[in-house]
Scaffold this motif. Structure first.
Motif, mmCIF file in Angstrom:
data_model
loop_
_atom_site.group_PDB
_atom_site.id
_atom_site.type_symbol
_atom_site.label_atom_id
_atom_site.label_comp_id
_atom_site.label_asym_id
_atom_site.label_seq_id
_atom_site.Cartn_x
_atom_site.Cartn_y
_atom_site.Cartn_z
ATOM 1 N N ARG B 147 0.814 -1.221 0.000
ATOM 2 C CA ARG B 147 0.000 0.000 0.000
ATOM 3 C C ARG B 147 0.845 1.267 0.000
ATOM 4 O O ARG B 147 0.442 2.285 0.567
ATOM 5 N N HIS B 149 2.489 3.301 1.384
ATOM 6 C CA HIS B 149 2.871 3.954 2.642
ATOM 7 C C HIS B 149 3.735 5.185 2.416
ATOM 8 O O HIS B 149 4.805 5.336 2.994
ATOM 9 N N LEU B 151 4.055 9.316 2.862
ATOM 10 C CA LEU B 151 3.518 10.293 3.814
ATOM 11 C C LEU B 151 2.637 11.272 3.041
ATOM 12 O O LEU B 151 3.119 11.969 2.146
ATOM 13 N N PRO B 152 1.347 11.320 3.386
ATOM 14 C CA PRO B 152 0.401 12.080 2.560
ATOM 15 C C PRO B 152 0.664 13.579 2.518
ATOM 16 O O PRO B 152 0.287 14.241 1.564
ATOM 17 N N SER B 153 1.320 14.114 3.557
ATOM 18 C CA SER B 153 1.521 15.562 3.569
ATOM 19 C C SER B 153 2.890 15.979 3.034
ATOM 20 O O SER B 153 3.273 17.137 3.147
ATOM 21 N N LEU B 154 3.621 15.037 2.445
ATOM 22 C CA LEU B 154 4.900 15.391 1.836
ATOM 23 C C LEU B 154 4.820 15.181 0.329
ATOM 24 O O LEU B 154 4.151 14.264 -0.141
ATOM 25 N N SER B 155 5.519 16.026 -0.414
ATOM 26 C CA SER B 155 5.544 15.887 -1.875
ATOM 27 C C SER B 155 6.249 14.581 -2.250
ATOM 28 O O SER B 155 6.924 13.956 -1.417
ATOM 29 N N LEU B 162 13.145 11.115 2.096
ATOM 30 C CA LEU B 162 12.956 10.838 3.536
ATOM 31 C C LEU B 162 14.119 10.052 4.170
ATOM 32 O O LEU B 162 14.647 10.471 5.206
ATOM 33 N N PRO B 163 14.547 8.923 3.580
ATOM 34 C CA PRO B 163 15.635 8.177 4.238
ATOM 35 C C PRO B 163 16.925 8.981 4.313
ATOM 36 O O PRO B 163 17.755 8.737 5.180
ATOM 37 N N VAL B 165 17.207 12.104 5.077
ATOM 38 C CA VAL B 165 17.164 13.037 6.214
ATOM 39 C C VAL B 165 17.917 12.424 7.380
ATOM 40 O O VAL B 165 18.803 13.040 7.972
ATOM 41 N N ARG B 171 20.257 19.301 2.470
ATOM 42 C CA ARG B 171 18.968 19.447 1.789
ATOM 43 C C ARG B 171 19.092 19.511 0.265
ATOM 44 O O ARG B 171 18.344 18.856 -0.455
ATOM 45 N N ARG B 174 19.785 16.175 -1.062
ATOM 46 C CA ARG B 174 18.602 15.302 -0.921
ATOM 47 C C ARG B 174 17.648 15.548 -2.075
ATOM 48 O O ARG B 174 17.151 14.625 -2.697
ATOM 49 N N LEU B 194 1.629 15.929 -4.271
ATOM 50 C CA LEU B 194 1.385 15.159 -3.051
ATOM 51 C C LEU B 194 0.880 13.772 -3.459
ATOM 52 O O LEU B 194 0.300 13.615 -4.547
ATOM 53 N N GLU B 197 -2.402 13.316 -5.066
ATOM 54 C CA GLU B 197 -2.593 13.799 -6.443
ATOM 55 C C GLU B 197 -1.998 12.826 -7.473
ATOM 56 O O GLU B 197 -1.933 13.148 -8.656
ATOM 57 N N ARG B 210 11.834 5.854 -3.368
ATOM 58 C CA ARG B 210 12.214 6.049 -1.964
ATOM 59 C C ARG B 210 13.080 4.885 -1.478
ATOM 60 O O ARG B 210 14.050 5.083 -0.737
#
Lengths: 418, 278
Positions: B147, B149, B151-155, B162-163, B165, B171, B174, B194, B197, B210
């Motif tokens: 599914r 997984h 993060l819905p609030s990150l582009s 993410l990994p 970070v 930055r 990244r 997002l 979308e 990712r």
């Protein structure tokens, strides 16, 4: 190597802060705006309430009816603030004030200096109407000065009854009433008023109302105040024994007035600041209690709101935490994301709360002015900004263990297997 | 030194071959970055990237302190042994409850089996602390979930990055790395979108990007096409096997089309290996 490791750690922390704030911003604007708004709003309302109550307490502490004057410098006994009209607790007083005020007066750059004594005295009209009035004793000069919000213009210059400390000179018997005091007594210019305090027996000295003065800035509208010559009040109250006064006011050039005052009273507090000092909160029992309770209630409510809403947010957010674990975020980093999100939300709420609080203070003043108590009943101060932020952060720190506990209980396999 | 190569590899308009080559250069440079601090021994051609030896796992037999004594335990794995070499795509087949996901979770260090050893690049995962396993996972394992997984609030880009970070990558690098990976999986025009979308196939490709962010040696994919239609699933599998070259890839599925891309399929039933078809 250690430098490289330190740099990497800093970059990691910067990344965690960036990740948390970006997530929060996107949630606030795109995905879950309602929850973020609820938390921020709750914090903002609590902080605003705290600031309004603290503003009222500050007005209580700084706004004693007799604190309004146009002097450059005020000399007050150490460990004493202005005498509050609310609780009326008597603090330490200055001694030998008539003599020392004369010494200050003789210094270059000083226009005038006057001891000020404040006593609660019962004034009675010929009709038998009596009321307690804050009577302020002062030594006027030719220039009209404002003391306790009243003009000294209608008092004869000098203090003839003092008579070089013998207190047997002629009494002028002059008295200026504030409008509120005149209304309560039903007295007007020319009326005779008998003054009685615990010290005066049957031979209560009488005063003649020479003027009824509107308050200088309306702040003392609810407190009856009267202005008389210092020595005449000292005779009534017993202050003549040590030429006592609550403070000495000095008019003239601020620097010269300050140094003259400091020379005359090396151990007293010399204040040339004319604004309301928040430190006055600590000197006024009622105001201090009010603001302390506001702080306690504010922190408690704020922390409860933050803990509950952030706890619920984290509970809904377990999958995110599980994903962070899956991509290699150790426990402390995941908890850092939760803690940073909580504290940033609280901080945003605090900043919003400062704005709301200042608006609230203006609203309280407007409502009070239009209804029961004309004038300033709450005061905003620049220190309210850091105060609000510190209180909000404290609340956030008190609240943060709960969302952290919820986060720590997340089981990754349960979340990713759903 | 290798880090500088990452900065020079950008640009979305170049030819696909150039892009693949540039991604490989980035992989090499990142591998240099991570290997300097890696706790595990890098696998060479003669060493298995993943080795499971007599792995047994019972759910409900370990972990929680306040578990009631009457709670029953479920045996998910029974003496499972096999290995996966770098460059191999190994399929795990079997019905629901046969232990496919449990094997993937054990390989990724998300769970510690009750018995047996799980070696990742020569390091016994079962002997590590939670923190050490998280570090090993971050450096050497990429996970793709059924599914997604995300993060819905990150582009899409922030999800891919993410990994990195936690790896302490600055930055700008990244972002650059994430953008390149998104271009590699065909989502160069979706970097700021997002997850809400994006379509399911696009989300899964973001998840694959990712999983590749830290240039891992092992990729585990749990039903990567389970939420996708056949055509989209085929696209995703193509991406997965393409980017999975030179890595050990473990794919759990009960879909024959998905398992068809594997070099080898390990069949499971009731937690035990019933067939290891080479």
């Amino acid at each position: 190597m250690s430098g490289d490791g330190g740099g990497r750690r800093r970059t990691r922390w910067a990344g965690l802060v960036g990740l948390s704030t970006t997530r929060l911003w996107k949630r606030a604007t795109r995905t879950t705006a309602g929850r973020v708004a609820a938390t921020t709003g709750a914090v903002a309302l609590t902080i605003a309430l705290l600031l309004v109550v603290t503003g009222i307490a500050l007005a209580l502490a700084g706004g004693g009816a007799v604190a309004t004057d146009d002097a450059a410098v005020r000399v007050a006994p150490e460990e004493s603030g202005t005498l509050s009209a609310v609780d009326g607790v008597e603090g330490p007083r200055l001694g030998a004030t008539n003599e020392r005020a004369a010494a200050i007066r003789s210094r270059a750059g000083v226009e005038h200096a006057s001891p000020v004594l404040v006593e609660t005295v019962q004034l009675e009209t010929a009709d038998g109407d009596a009321t307690h009035v804050l009577v302020v004793g002062v030594v006027p000069d030719e220039q009209p000065r404002t003391v306790a919000g009243l003009s000294t213009d209608s008092l004869e210059s000098g203090d003839p009854h003092y008579a070089e400390g013998s207190y047997d000179g002629p009494r002028t018997g002059e008295l200026v009433l504030s409008r509120d005091a005149a209304e309560r007594l039903g007295a007007s210019t020319g009326d005779e008023l008998a003054a009685s305090s615990v010290r005066t027996g049957d031979d209560a000295p009488s005063f003649t109302v020479t003027a009824v003065d509107a308050a200088a800035d309306g702040r003392d509208a609810d407190v009856p105040v009267a202005l008389v010559h210092l020595s005449e009040l000292q005779s009534v109250s017993g202050g003549d024994d040590g030429e006592l006064a609550d403070w000495v006011l000095v008019w003239g050039e601020a620097g010269a007035a300050e140094s003259a005052a400091a020379d005359a009273y090396p151990d007293a507090a010399v204040a040339s600041e004319r604004g309301v000092d928040p430190a006055a909160l600590f000197d006024d029992g009622l105001a201090f209690a009010t603001s302390a309770i506001a702080l306690l209630v504010g922190v408690t409510i704020c922390a409860s709101f933050v803990a509950t809403t952030m706890g619920m947010t984290v509970d809904e957010d377990r999958r995110t935490l599980a994903v962070l674990e899956a991509v290699g975020f150790p426990t402390h980093s995941r908890l850092a994301v939760v803690a940073i999100s909580t504290l940033v939300t609280t901080l945003c709420g605090a900043l919003l709360g400062v704005g709301l609080g200042v608006a609230g203070i203006a609203a309280v003043n407007a409502v009070a002015g239009a209804t029961v108590a004309p004038g300033t009943v709450a005061i905003a101060h620049p220190l309210f900004v850091p105060y609000a932020i510190v209180v909000a952060l404290l609340s956030g720190l008190v609240a943060v263990p709960y969302p952290l506990a919820v986060a720590a209980r997340t089981t990754i396999l349960e979340e990713v297997s759903r | 030194m290798g880090d500088e190569k990452v900065d020079r590899n950008n640009g979305s308009s170049r030819r696909p071959l150039d892009r693949v080559e540039s991604v490989r250069m980035i992989h090499r440079s990142l591998r240099n970055t991570f290997s300097s601090t890696a706790g595990a021994t890098d696998g060479d051609d003669s060493t298995a990237a993943v080795r499971l030896a007599d792995v047994t796992h019972e759910y409900g037999s370990s972990g929680r302190r306040f578990r009631s004594s009457g709670e029953r335990s479920v045996t998910a794995l029974r003496g499972v042994s096999f290995e996966v070499r770098a460059g191999d795509v190994v399929g795990l087949s079997g019905p629901s409850g046969s232990g496919k996901s449990t094997i993937l979770h054990a390989v990724a260090g998300l769970l510690v089996p009750t018995d047996g050893t799980v070696e990742l690049l020569g390091t016994d995962v079962t002997a590590l602390s939670d923190r050490e396993r998280a570090r090993l996972r971050r450096r050497h394992v990429g996970i793709v979930f059924q599914r997604f997984h995300l993060l819905p609030s990150l582009s899409a880009r922030a999800n891919v990055a993410l990994p990195l970070v936690q790896a302490g990558i600055p930055r700008s690098r990244r972002r650059e790395r994430a953008t390149t990976l998104l271009e590699q999986v065909g989502l160069g025009d979706r970097v700021t979108h997002l997850p809400g979308e994006l379509s399911g196939g696009e989300c899964q490709r973001v998840a694959i990007a990712r999983a590749l962010a830290t240039d891992p040696d092992v990729i585990v994919a749990d039903e990567p096409t389970g939420e996708l239609d056949t055509a989209t699933g085929a696209d995703v599998l193509e991406v997965l096997t393409d980017v999975g070259r030179d890595r050990a890839v473990l794919v759990a599925s009960h879909d024959a089309a998905t398992l068809a891309v594997a070099d080898r399929v390990v069949s499971l039933r009731d937690g035990a290996v019933v067939d290891d078809e080479r």
